[in-house]
Design an enzyme around this catalytic site. Structure first.
Site, PDB file in Angstrom:
ATOM      1  CG  ASP A 342     -12.141  -3.114  10.329  1.00 50.50           C
ATOM      2  OD1 ASP A 342     -11.281  -2.238  10.146  1.00 50.50           O
ATOM      3  OD2 ASP A 342     -11.991  -4.304   9.994  1.00 50.50           O
ATOM      4  CG  LEU A 343     -15.316  -2.417   4.998  1.00 54.16           C
ATOM      5  CD1 LEU A 343     -14.921  -2.088   3.570  1.00 54.16           C
ATOM      6  CD2 LEU A 343     -16.829  -2.464   5.124  1.00 54.16           C
ATOM      7  CG  ASP A 385     -10.605  -2.439   6.182  1.00 49.67           C
ATOM      8  OD1 ASP A 385      -9.747  -1.921   6.904  1.00 49.67           O
ATOM      9  OD2 ASP A 385     -10.912  -3.640   6.267  1.00 49.67           O
TER      10      ASP A 385
END
Length: 770
Positions: A342-343, A385
């Site tokens: 996960d960004l 994301d």
């Protein structure tokens, strides 16, 4: 018998008046031939040949009418028949070459075969009607090959025109007229040739009239033919209804011929053979079309199935593609490891740079995830994301890959507006005791969430303890929703004491939760949970109401005390919070200056201008604003000058986390240096100062030596129920403790000492100036 000369010349004159129709046909074809040279040139040549055949036949008839012995009509009949056959074949070729009629050779072949099926049936029926013993049209002359070719050509153009009309959707009327004109020209020419052969002038002139009418029709249609045709051949539709009626008619004619003891001559057998050949060839092409269409369907299905498992933005597998790969590994029993990524901070890219920039970053993330992968390894975008990487092998082999991915994703993302820097959090999980796709996804997600909670930009492996934490979290969230209704919450009050007398002058309201089964739940566990699940506003409203209610009781009992209440950033930014505070003060008849609202430094990290507006609106109600945990987070000197504050509460880390300092060149006790600095800063800004975390006598002495006149901490009192604090207030009053001597003691006329303020800012416990 030939017609008399007067009638013959009249008929010829009548027919020749229509002869120039071929000229406009050729002219119209010439005008359109610049754009459609092949089709219109063929139609124009066919019209010219048909016209020449009719004129030649009529001329022979006229010559025979004057000198019947000198004109060999049979030879001319064959010439006219050959010309008519040629004209018919050219008309058919022109129809097939019309723009849009047959875009490929395959379509032209199918149309031609369909026309042959109809034309062969027509020819066979005509043969039955002229052959013995089923002759119904009179005696048939002995005909040669040219006449037979002309009849076949006429039948073919009739069949082809019929197919064209019914198999082409646009322009149908013009095509019907063009097909009718072509068929009329060919049939008329056949009539002229037959009239010459049988010496029947009426039949010849009738055929000439029909041919001229057909030529006129062709000329008119070609003159206005300005748009392409739209062929309607589709293997997914019914392919065969065009052949049913011709076959039935042909079968009926053959049966009738046999019932009349007729025999099939070579011509009839040839027609039957042509019909069978056309049918077989047409069905073969239809089967070929169906197979090709089915093959395209299979290829299209495979293509769309692959698209259904592919993310359109990044080209990686999507959630379906990842699940497909996971199920395949589970079925084969292949060991594998799942990394969920996960960004961190990606939402800011969309908010600041826009969604186009966000999409560009996501596409680049996809390329960076795909680059280090080898055979059998899969990268996927699960949505937003969130990404995943599926690796074969055991969890012990993926540490290096995880570090490589973190490094790759941390590099700058070059955008037209400037570079963007992001980090990522990764959760890793492998098969448990046996392959279970849902369990693997759940474990990897738990590990990812734990990585987020532990500071982001890190890798966490799944641990069984995560399940216990998640289970407790879910239980706490569920039980917290009904804690107020079940009367499980209560307030305790930690005293704020004046220094050095340690007499309580105020209290901070603290929320506690005791569950009948879970026991005492720590505030640092359920309060963040309440903020995440959206219950903090409800809890804050309850705390505010209970604190004001208890404060009203203490004031009614004659205790001079003030109470502070913690305010979360979400409450502070709620539009209705100011009115909620005013309503609570009004409902319990509490003087506003007796209530202090404590704001943490985390709230300062939000929109500063909006925070200033909210705090200003709250101060208009008369309450005091305190900045809690000062020195532990985000506030700066510039922000302190702008914020509408009344009190600074020094964080306990500044009180107990530094070595004491002795005065330079002076005798006196050691003092806490950070407390001294904050005290000086508070005095310069006109703010009162409270030292938190006073837990030992040494810390108390250092705080007093630094000049701080108000303290809070375990040494001065824990959070206690309201009745215990009331007992402390009663004891402090009855002991007649002397007031604290400070340089500028802000004192209520009837109340305790409070954190000092400049005269323009009334402090907690002081009356608000009118």
């Amino acid at each position: 018998m030939l017609l008399p000369t007067s009638r013959l010349r009249g008929a010829v004159r009548s027919g020749l008046t229509r002869k120039p129709a071929a000229i406009p046909a050729a002219g119209g074809a010439r005008r359109l031939s610049a754009r459609r040279p092949a089709a219109f040139l063929l139609l124009a040549v066919a019209a010219v040949i048909g016209l020449v055949a009719v004129v030649a036949g009529v001329a022979v008839l006229l010559a025979a009418a004057g000198q019947p012995e000198s004109v060999p009509s049979v030879g001319w009949a064959e010439v006219v028949a050959l010309a008519t056959a040629t004209s018919g074949l050219l008309f058919g070729a022109g129809l097939l070459r019309l723009p849009g009629m047959a875009p490929t050779i395959g379509v032209a072949t199918r149309l031609l075969l369909d026309g042959m099926i109809i034309s062969t049936a027509l020819w066979f029926v005509g043969w039955v009607l002229l052959a013995e013993p089923t002759r119904l049209l009179g005696s048939a002359p002995a005909v040669g090959a040219p006449i037979l070719l002309a009849t076949a050509s006429a039948a073919l153009i009739v069949g082809l025109a019929t197919v064209v009309v019914f198999r082409v959707s646009s322009p149908r009327r013009r095509l019907a007229a063009l097909g009718a004109g072509s068929a009329a020209t060919t049939v008329g020419g056949l009539g002229v040739a037959t009239g010459l052969l049988m010496a029947e002038a009426g039949l010849a002139f009738g055929g000439a009239t029909v041919a001229v009418a057909g030529l006129l029709t062709v000329a008119l249609v070609l003159h206005g033919f300005d748009r392409p045709c739209q062929s309607d051949i589709d293997p997914t539709r019914r392919e065969g209804e065009h052949a049913v009626l011709p076959i039935l008619v042909m079968a009926g004619a053959a049966a009738y011929h046999l019932l009349q003891d007729g025999r099939f001559e070579p011509c009839g057998m040839a027609a039957a053979s042509v019909e069978v050949f056309a049918l077989v060839a047409r069905q073969y092409l239809t089967l070929h079309d169906v197979r090709r269409y089915a093959r395209r369907l299979v290829e299209g299905e495979a293509h769309f199935r692959e698209l259904a498992h592919t993310d359109a933005l990044t080209g990686l597998a999507n959630r379906r593609g990842l699940l497909r790969a996971l199920h395949r590994c589970a079925e084969q029993g292949t060991p594998c490891v799942l990394l969920l990524l996960d960004l961190d901070g990606f939402k800011n890219v969309n908010d600041v740079r826009g969604h186009d920039a966000g999409d560009a970053v996501l596409a680049e993330v996809g390329r960076r995830l795909r680059a280090p992968l080898g055979f059998g390894e899969l990268a996927a975008r699960l949505g937003g994301d969130e990404f995943a990487v599926l690796l074969p092998g055991s969890p012990a082999t993926v540490d290096q890959m995880g570090e490589r991915l973190l490094g790759a994703l941390a590099a700058a993302y070059e955008l037209p507006e400037g570079p963007v820097f992001l980090s990522a959090s990764i959760g890793i999980a492998g098969w448990a005791r046996q392959p279970d796709v849902d369990l693997l996804l759940r474990h990897a997600d738990l590990a990812l969430r734990y990585a987020k909670q532990r500071g982001k930009n890190r890798i966490e492996r799944y641990d069984v303890a995560y399940d216990q934490l998640l289970s407790r979290r879910a239980t706490l969230e569920h039980e917290l929703r009904g804690a107020i209704e079940r009367d499980e919450l209560r307030l305790v009050f930690q005293p704020v004491a004046s220094l050095p007398s340690v007499r309580p002058v105020g209290a901070e309201a603290l929320l506690r939760w005791r569950h009948p089964e879970l026991g005492a739940v720590r505030p640092d566990e359920f309060i963040p949970l309440a903020e995440e699940c959206g219950m903090i506003a409800k809890l804050g409203a309850w705390v505010l109401d209970q604190a004001c209610q208890q404060l009203a009781r203490w004031l009614a009992d004659g205790h001079d005390v003030w109470v502070s209440v913690n305010v979360s950033p979400r409450e502070l930014h709620a539009p209705a919070y100011v009115g909620q505070v005013a309503d609570a003060l009004r409902a319990h008849r509490v003087p506003p200056q007796r209530l202090v609202l404590e704001v943490t430094e985390h709230a300062v990290a939000t929109d500063l201008d909006e925070l200033i507006r909210r705090l200003t609106a709250l101060r208009r109600t008369g309450v005091r604003i305190a900045l809690d945990d000062f020195g532990a987070g985000y506030s700066s000197l510039g922000q302190l000058r702008r914020l509408p504050l009344d009190i600074l509460k020094i964080d306990h880390s500044l009180v107990a986390g530094h070595e004491p300092v002795r005065p330079v060149d002076a005798d006196g006790p050691a003092f806490a240096p950070m407390v001294d600095i904050v005290m000086r800063l508070g005095h310069q800004l006109g703010l009162g100062v409270i030292a938190e975390g006073v837990t030992t006598p040494t810390a108390l002495a250092e705080v007093v030596a630094a000049g701080c006149h108000f303290g809070q901490g375990a040494l001065l009192g824990w959070g206690v129920p309201a009745e215990h604090l009331e007992a402390m207030l009663v004891a402090a009053t009855s002991s007649h403790a002397p007031p604290v001597a400070i340089a500028m003691p802000p004192v209520l006329a009837s109340g305790p000492p409070l954190p000092r303020r400049p005269p323009s800012r009334p402090g907690p416990g002081q009356p608000v100036p009118e």
